[in-house]
Structure formats: C-alpha cells, structure tokens
Write a protein that holds these residues in place. Structure first.
Motif, PDB file in Angstrom:
ATOM      1  N   ILE A  15     -19.685 -38.898  59.300  1.00 33.68           N
ATOM      2  CA  ILE A  15     -19.694 -40.219  59.922  1.00 33.68           C
ATOM      3  C   ILE A  15     -18.755 -40.181  61.119  1.00 33.68           C
ATOM      4  CG2 ILE A  15     -18.986 -42.639  59.632  1.00 33.68           C
ATOM      5  CD1 ILE A  15     -20.687 -40.613  56.897  1.00 33.68           C
ATOM      6  N   THR A  16     -19.275 -40.625  62.277  1.00 35.48           N
ATOM      7  CA  THR A  16     -18.478 -40.490  63.499  1.00 35.48           C
ATOM      8  C   THR A  16     -17.814 -41.799  63.918  1.00 35.48           C
ATOM      9  OG1 THR A  16     -20.557 -40.739  64.686  1.00 35.48           O
ATOM     10  CG2 THR A  16     -19.700 -38.501  64.429  1.00 35.48           C
ATOM     11  N   GLY A  17     -18.200 -42.920  63.318  1.00 36.13           N
ATOM     12  CA  GLY A  17     -17.564 -44.194  63.668  1.00 36.13           C
ATOM     13  C   GLY A  17     -18.601 -45.257  63.989  1.00 36.13           C
ATOM     14  N   ARG A  18     -18.105 -46.456  64.209  1.00 36.80           N
ATOM     15  CA  ARG A  18     -19.009 -47.591  64.418  1.00 36.80           C
ATOM     16  C   ARG A  18     -19.725 -47.448  65.766  1.00 36.80           C
ATOM     17  NH1 ARG A  18     -19.347 -50.922  59.832  1.00 36.80           N
ATOM     18  NH2 ARG A  18     -20.480 -52.250  61.286  1.00 36.80           N
ATOM     19  N   VAL A  19     -20.972 -47.893  65.774  1.00 39.89           N
ATOM     20  CA  VAL A  19     -21.708 -47.905  67.038  1.00 39.89           C
ATOM     21  C   VAL A  19     -21.904 -49.344  67.523  1.00 39.89           C
ATOM     22  CG1 VAL A  19     -22.859 -45.691  66.679  1.00 39.89           C
ATOM     23  CG2 VAL A  19     -23.928 -47.776  65.798  1.00 39.89           C
ATOM     24  N   ASP A  20     -21.356 -50.296  66.761  1.00 41.62           N
ATOM     25  CA  ASP A  20     -21.449 -51.701  67.185  1.00 41.62           C
ATOM     26  C   ASP A  20     -20.072 -52.154  67.694  1.00 41.62           C
ATOM     27  OD1 ASP A  20     -20.113 -51.623  64.794  1.00 41.62           O
ATOM     28  OD2 ASP A  20     -21.555 -52.843  63.689  1.00 41.62           O
ATOM     29  N   ASP A  21     -19.930 -53.430  67.936  1.00 43.07           N
ATOM     30  CA  ASP A  21     -18.656 -53.928  68.476  1.00 43.07           C
ATOM     31  C   ASP A  21     -17.663 -54.229  67.369  1.00 43.07           C
ATOM     32  OD1 ASP A  21     -19.200 -53.728  71.200  1.00 43.07           O
ATOM     33  OD2 ASP A  21     -20.452 -55.533  71.110  1.00 43.07           O
ATOM     34  N   VAL A  22     -17.546 -53.289  66.459  1.00 51.33           N
ATOM     35  CA  VAL A  22     -16.608 -53.443  65.352  1.00 51.33           C
ATOM     36  C   VAL A  22     -15.573 -52.336  65.462  1.00 51.33           C
ATOM     37  CG1 VAL A  22     -16.378 -53.299  62.839  1.00 51.33           C
ATOM     38  CG2 VAL A  22     -18.303 -54.543  63.832  1.00 51.33           C
ATOM     39  N   LEU A  23     -14.295 -52.705  65.283  1.00 46.47           N
ATOM     40  CA  LEU A  23     -13.229 -51.708  65.342  1.00 46.47           C
ATOM     41  C   LEU A  23     -12.801 -51.346  63.931  1.00 46.47           C
ATOM     42  CD1 LEU A  23     -10.978 -53.319  68.095  1.00 46.47           C
ATOM     43  CD2 LEU A  23     -12.918 -51.762  68.374  1.00 46.47           C
ATOM     44  N   ASN A  24     -12.259 -50.161  63.796  1.00 48.79           N
ATOM     45  CA  ASN A  24     -11.704 -49.746  62.519  1.00 48.79           C
ATOM     46  C   ASN A  24     -10.234 -49.391  62.771  1.00 48.79           C
ATOM     47  OD1 ASN A  24     -10.970 -48.439  60.158  1.00 48.79           O
ATOM     48  ND2 ASN A  24     -13.056 -47.728  59.797  1.00 48.79           N
ATOM     49  N   VAL A  25      -9.381 -50.352  62.473  1.00 44.51           N
ATOM     50  CA  VAL A  25      -7.962 -50.203  62.756  1.00 44.51           C
ATOM     51  C   VAL A  25      -7.238 -49.958  61.434  1.00 44.51           C
ATOM     52  CG1 VAL A  25      -5.925 -51.314  63.755  1.00 44.51           C
ATOM     53  CG2 VAL A  25      -8.186 -51.756  64.726  1.00 44.51           C
ATOM     54  N   SER A  26      -6.679 -48.777  61.287  1.00 45.25           N
ATOM     55  CA  SER A  26      -6.028 -48.407  60.026  1.00 45.25           C
ATOM     56  C   SER A  26      -6.951 -48.629  58.829  1.00 45.25           C
ATOM     57  CB  SER A  26      -4.740 -49.211  59.817  1.00 45.25           C
ATOM     58  OG  SER A  26      -3.859 -48.982  60.869  1.00 45.25           O
TER      59      SER A  26
ATOM     60  N   HIS B 195      -9.120 -50.852  58.523  1.00 42.37           N
ATOM     61  CA  HIS B 195      -9.535 -52.249  58.383  1.00 42.37           C
ATOM     62  C   HIS B 195     -10.545 -52.597  59.447  1.00 42.37           C
ATOM     63  CE1 HIS B 195      -5.342 -52.817  56.530  1.00 42.37           C
ATOM     64  NE2 HIS B 195      -6.215 -52.489  55.601  1.00 42.37           N
ATOM     65  N   ARG B 196     -11.560 -53.277  59.023  1.00 42.12           N
ATOM     66  CA  ARG B 196     -12.638 -53.593  59.941  1.00 42.12           C
ATOM     67  C   ARG B 196     -12.307 -54.870  60.707  1.00 42.12           C
ATOM     68  NH1 ARG B 196     -18.728 -54.760  58.159  1.00 42.12           N
ATOM     69  NH2 ARG B 196     -18.212 -53.407  56.416  1.00 42.12           N
ATOM     70  N   ILE B 197     -12.360 -54.800  62.009  1.00 43.25           N
ATOM     71  CA  ILE B 197     -12.042 -55.963  62.833  1.00 43.25           C
ATOM     72  C   ILE B 197     -13.087 -56.085  63.939  1.00 43.25           C
ATOM     73  CG2 ILE B 197     -10.349 -56.954  64.432  1.00 43.25           C
ATOM     74  CD1 ILE B 197      -8.198 -55.416  62.783  1.00 43.25           C
TER      75      ILE B 197
END
Ligand code: WT7
Length: 664
Positions: free
Chosen positions: A530-541, A543-545
């Motif tokens: 899994i390489t990370g979100r492709v939408d406008d969602v951040l993964n900070v520590s 936590h999804r923001i």
C-alpha cells in the motif's frame, strides 16, 4: 499463576498450505467458508441466510436472522473454563500507580453492573451512546455494557474538540454520554468533562452524562443531567442486581458507529453490525497474530480508533485472550515506556504504529538495551505504510531478529485486517502488507476502473510458486487503485443517517467494487504494497485527517480569506499538514499569526489536526473555473519546486512564483 484452559481455535491457520487452502475455499464458496467459522461462536438462533449483497445500493447482510449478543461471546462463554483468566490488564499512565487486572469473571460482573446503570438512566436498545473517555478500564466496561444493553456506542477519541463532539452527537442524535472528569496523557491532564460541557451548549437534546472519576479535577455537574459513575454503581449494588441479561440482537443490528474523515466536509459515521463484525475481528485476531492461550496481547492504540475497538477489545475478548490496555504515551516518563511494559507483563504480541516506531528509533538504542524483551513472539504494525528502515529497526532491535513482523493493512470501514502476513505462517516482506486474508478479494484498477492485469487475487491467485521458494523475491507486477471485489463479514454497512453518502464514497468510483482510497502495488509473487491515499485524505501519525476538514476549520478564523491544505512527507508522522492561508490583501502583512491558525484548528477539530507548517499567501493557484490546483501545492510542500508541471491553465500563474519563493 492461574490455570489456563486452552480455548481452541479451529479456524487458526497453521501453515502456508493451510492458508492457500483457506483462501481458495473462501473464494470458491464464501458462504460455506464463513458459516463454518461462524459455527464456532455462540448464537441464540442460527441465521436464515449467510449472505445477501450488491455493491450498487450497497446492500450487505451477513448472517441475517441470526440472534446473538456480542458480549455473550466476549464474556459469558469464557466463564465456564476461563473465569479466572485475565481479560484486561490495565497499565496506568503513571508507572508508579498500581496496575489493574480484570479477569473474565470480574469483567463480566462489571459490564453487567454498568449495563444496569445504563438501563436505570433510560438507555434502551438502539439508543446511541457517545463515549468520550481516557484509556481506563471503565472505558472498556462502558463500551461492552452498551453492547450488552443493545445500545449503539460511538466512541470519540479524547483528543477531539468540543465542536467535533457536538458534530458527532448531532449526527448520531446521541442522547447519552459517558465521560471522565479528566484524563492523564503523559505529563498532561485533559479536562474531558469541561470539553463535554462546551459541546453540550449546542446539544440540548442530551439527556444524561455519566461521569467517571479519574483525575479528580473539579467539574461542574448539572442537576438532572449529570451523574457520577460511582454513585450509579452503588445504586445497582444496593438493588442487588448482578447479572444483566444481554439484549438479543440481530446479526445485522448496529453494534457501533465510529466517525472517520473523508475527502469532503464533515467526518462520516461508519456503521458496523453485530454478527459480521464479531466474526471478522475474532478470525483476523487469531490468524494474523497467531494468538495462543496464555499470550499477552498489547495493542498500543487508543480505543477511540478502530484499532482499539477491534484489537484491544472485541477481537481478543471474543477469542478469550488477555489484552493489555495502556493509558499513557510511548515517550513518557521516558522513551523506554513500551519496553518496560513488555518486560513487566511478559508481553507476547506487540501491535503499534510506524509513527511510534520511528519516534522511538530517534531516542537511540540506549533506552532499549536494558530490556529483556524475550517474551515477545510477534510484532505488528498498522495505520500507515512502514518504511524499510523502521521495519528493520523493529525487527532487529525489538524482535531481536526472532519475531515475525506483521504489516497489517486495513481501515475503519473494514473492521479488521484485510491484507497482512500471518505471523510466522506466511512470508513477510518489508514495506509490503503482503497477502490478502482468506475471504478478501483485492484487485487493482486504473483510473477508468479497468483491472490492472495480474493484480486480481481471486482470479490470478494469491501467490506464484516463486513466493514459496523465495518469499522476499519478486519484482513489480502492477500498480493501481486498491479495490475489493467481494464482501466480507466485517465491511461497513452504511454511513450513519446517510446511506447515499456511503454509496458515493465507496461504491460509486468503480462499478461493483469497494474503493479503499488507497494506491497500491502488487509484486510478481502476489504481495500487495500500500503506497498511501490517492484522495484528499492525509495520514498523520496513523490518524486519518481530511484536508477539507482542516481547511474548513482554518476558514472559521475571521481573519482568513481562504486556505488550502496538503500533506508533505514527515520523518516521524509519515505525513505532515501544510496549510496555505490567504490573508486579507488590504494590508501588505498578514494580520494573522500562525498561532491564531493552530489555535483555531485545535478548537474546531482537536490538536491532532494542527498544521505543521503554515504559509501565508496572497492567492492560491486556481483554474479558470475556480478549482484549487492541489497538485501544484503538493509539489511545493514536498519541496519539488522545479517540476511543477503545466501551470498554463491557471487563472494567475504568477501566484505560483510567489508561493514558491515564500515556501517554508
Ligand atoms: C488508512 C485507514 C486500520 C486502523 C488504523 C487506521 C492507511 C492503514 C496501513 C498499512 C499502509 C496503511 C491506509 C488506510 N493504512 N494500515 N499497514 N500500510 N497504509 O485506520 O484511520 O481508517 O485509516 O490508513 O491509507 O486507507 P483509518
């Protein structure tokens, strides 16, 4: 030591061949596969039909017609043989404070008592109860008591603001709240009840607030609305009522709502139901971590997130396991806290987030070396992609090269792990979540929804023969957006109060597929990365923001004209939050300070969403139709200013130069 009578797990996979066989069966006969697993649980009545589904509406029903209460599976059924087995071991934030142990018998008694308290306070089946507490045993008791009484719990993480709570209370129309006077977190004391009081200014419909004593910070109690947990328990004790007959639930009745961020506006209430959630969390718990009776399972998450729901509470308890609940933080009083706990309780399984590993790495090996750590058998990570360096550090220095590391990929919406190696049973590959769980059918698609050849696990196989001979081998086979083709018992059913939103979010991007929002690679051996979100969602520590959520919060400040938020790579947090903020152009200097912005975000969402970097700008790169070109902002935030791509479609290309030059 108490005697442990082995609870056996007929569905525990013990070899790679068994995994392959289970996977094959789960694809060829999903209903047969899951009903065999379900047969190992306690149902008051068996189901009418195993599965009914379509992804169009969507409609997902597992074991409909079956009657159960999840707490009878998590508590009652262990009483006969394992009443004295520790169910929950609790470690305080303060290492000097004595720990607490609740055996299955004790936990059962406390859950029954508190279920009476809920009932005495008017809670009935189907009511929504918001739980806003620190990590104390009463939080676990409150959650389970809701489930026992048939109430739908909505746990809100203790770091969220009054405004966030109010939004969630209103969305769920929750009339009951369980909270604490305050919570301890490292050297901080968080005033939970005060925050609730602020939230309730906007929520006059709330009937009762039950308050547990933890920090003894003074709080105001409103007559008729607020009651003390301890007083209510005393009343139940004097009533002499001990057992609480668990409410009978349909497999498809709601168990809980958990709010999570998306790419637009406000967080959505992900809904999980009783039967499927129970089976899926138990099945994945026993298989991914290879839990054995007597093992101590330590998941470091907070119960306010799905990881805590599934792998501190429901998964372990339904398997009769011993679960360790920790109130504090990894770096207080020092960075050896986790390692102390591991040695103190002889922890067998440690499940934490890459961000915690990276932050602890930064403290060096001195804080690790005085610890034995030899009780550890399995290490796990969750929440975000793990970089190779952190994976190796964890494997070598914590696991001493002896413990399999499971990289578990999943989401709030999935209830439990979907893609992961099974500890010591299927091969690990650093930075890869590896293979799908039995019952999970991942596929990668391109922008148009076309399957990327060779990436469909159910059709192309979960491995090639090569993966057995060289588990760490393989070269890139395909890349795309990660989707799931077929339902599994733990998948979300709806978003609370707004089914259309659920459809739009997850089931409308690609026809007949559940879209995860993640980008993914698959290697030739069938391993997924899994390489990370492709939408406008951040993964900070971990936590999804949602970027839109942070923008909305920033824009609440009277001095802000507009803002745009993007993520950038952050050494410890994985992603950091970068905010571009437009100030009124009347003056040449921003009339705002960065602190104004962070305070506003803290107040509106909570401290976890505070921007790491704030750049004041006079304009944002927009297309002629007014759309913000986030692609450009993302590149600037990432420091890739030389290669911004085509900027000619911008309304005012000069603004890009200004932003580039002002980068912080
Ligand atoms: C998002 C879900 C699952 C509980 C914690 C987060 C990211 C999660 C991994 C992993 C790479 C991961 C994904 C996913 N994520 N686990 N092992 N490797 N990315 O739950 O808040 O619902 O967030 O976290 O981007 O979509 P969540």
């Amino acid at each position: 030591m108490h005697q442990i009578i082995a609870m056996s797990y007929p569905f525990q996979i013990k070899s790679f061949d068994q995994y392959l066989a289970a996977y094959k069966k789960s694809v060829e006969d999903p209903e047969g596969f899951w009903s065999e697993i379900a047969a190992d649980f306690f149902w008051r009545k068996k189901w009418d039909k195993v599965l009914e589904w379509n992804f169009k509406e969507p409609k997902i029903e597992w074991f409909k017609g079956a009657k159960l209460n999840i707490t009878e599976n998590c508590l009652d059924r262990h009483l006969e043989k394992n009443a004295n087995t520790p169910a929950i071991i609790w470690e305080s934030n303060d290492p000097e404070e004595h720990h607490r142990v609740l055996t299955y018998r004790e936990l059962y008694n406390k859950v029954c008592q508190f279920a009476h308290v809920l009932k005495n306070n008017g809670v009935v089946k189907g009511d929504r109860v918001c739980i806003y507490m620190g990590m104390i045993p009463e939080l676990a008791i409150a959650v389970l008591a809701c489930a026992r009484a048939g109430a739908i719990h909505s746990v809100v993480f203790g770091g969220f603001s009054a405004q966030s709570i109010a939004d969630r209370l209103q969305d769920a129309k929750a009339e009951y709240i369980i909270t604490c006077d305050g919570a301890f977190r490292g050297n901080k004391e968080i005033q939970l009840k005060n925050v609730i009081d602020d939230a309730l200014v906007q929520c006059p419909f709330v009937k009762k607030v039950i308050v547990v004593t933890r920090t003894r910070t003074p709080v105001s109690m409103i007559k008729g609305r607020d009651v003390w947990w301890e007083d209510e328990i005393k009343k139940v004790e004097t009533q002499g009522s001990n057992d609480f007959k668990a409410e009978e639930m349909d497999a498809e009745d709601m168990l809980f709502i958990l709010y999570t961020s998306g790419s637009t506006g406000k967080p959505k209430g992900v809904v999980h139901t009783c039967g499927g959630y129970m089976i899926y969390t138990a099945y994945t718990f026993v298989n991914v971590f290879q839990y054995q009776p007597g093992d101590i399972h330590f998941c470091t998450a907070d119960i306010g997130w799905i990881t805590g729901h599934s792998y501190i509470l429901y998964g372990p308890l339904s398997a009769g396991a011993t679960t360790l609940m920790f109130e504090g933080i990894p770096t207080w009083p020092d960075a050896g806290r986790f390692w102390n706990i591991v040695d103190k309780y002889k922890v067998s399984i440690l499940y934490t987030a890459p961000t915690a590993i990276r932050s602890l790495m930064g403290f060096g090996l001195d804080v690790v070396k005085d610890h034995d750590l030899r009780s550890l058998k399995v290490l796990g990570t969750v929440g975000e992609p793990i970089n190779e360096e952190a994976w190796n550090w964890y494997h070598e220095n914590i696991g001493k090269g002896q413990c399999p590391v499971v990289d578990t990929w999943w989401q709030t919406e999935t209830a439990g792990v979907l893609i992961s190696n099974l500890a010591g049973v299927t091969p690990a590959k650093p930075t890869y979540a590896t293979l799908p769980m039995p019952g999970i059918q991942p596929v990668l698609v391109d922008e148009n929804g076309k399957t990327v050849p060779g990436t469909d696990a159910a059709r192309d196989g979960v491995y090639t023969s090569e993966s057995i001979s060289s588990p760490a081998g393989g070269s890139l086979e395909g890349a795309g957006n990660l989707c799931i083709k077929f339902p599994w018992p733990g998948m979300l059913r709806t978003t609370y109060g707004d089914h259309e939103r659920c459809r739009l979010n997850y089931f409308s991007t690609y026809e007949n597929l559940y879209f995860t929002g993640d980008g993914c690679l698959r290697d030739k051996n069938g391993n997924y990365r899994i390489t990370g979100r492709v939408d406008d969602v951040l993964n900070v520590s971990g936590h999804r923001i949602g970027t839109a959520e942070v923008e909305n919060a920033i824009n609440m400040h009277a001095g802000v004209v507009e803002s745009a938020v993007v993520g950038y790579p952050h050494d410890i947090k994985g992603q950091g939050i970068y905010a571009f903020v437009i100030y009124p152009s009347l003056h040449n200097e921003p009339s705002l300070s960065r602190q104004d912005i962070t305070l506003t975000v803290s107040r509106i969402i909570g401290p976890i969403a505070k921007p790491d970097k704030i750049q004041f700008v006079s304009g944002l790169p927009k297309t002629r139709s007014g759309k913000i070109m986030r692609r450009i902002l993302r590149k600037i935030a990432e420091g890739e200013t030389d290669n911004l791509g085509d900027v000619t479609t911008l309304l005012d290309p000069s603004v890009v130069e200004e932003i580039k030059n002002g980068k912080i």
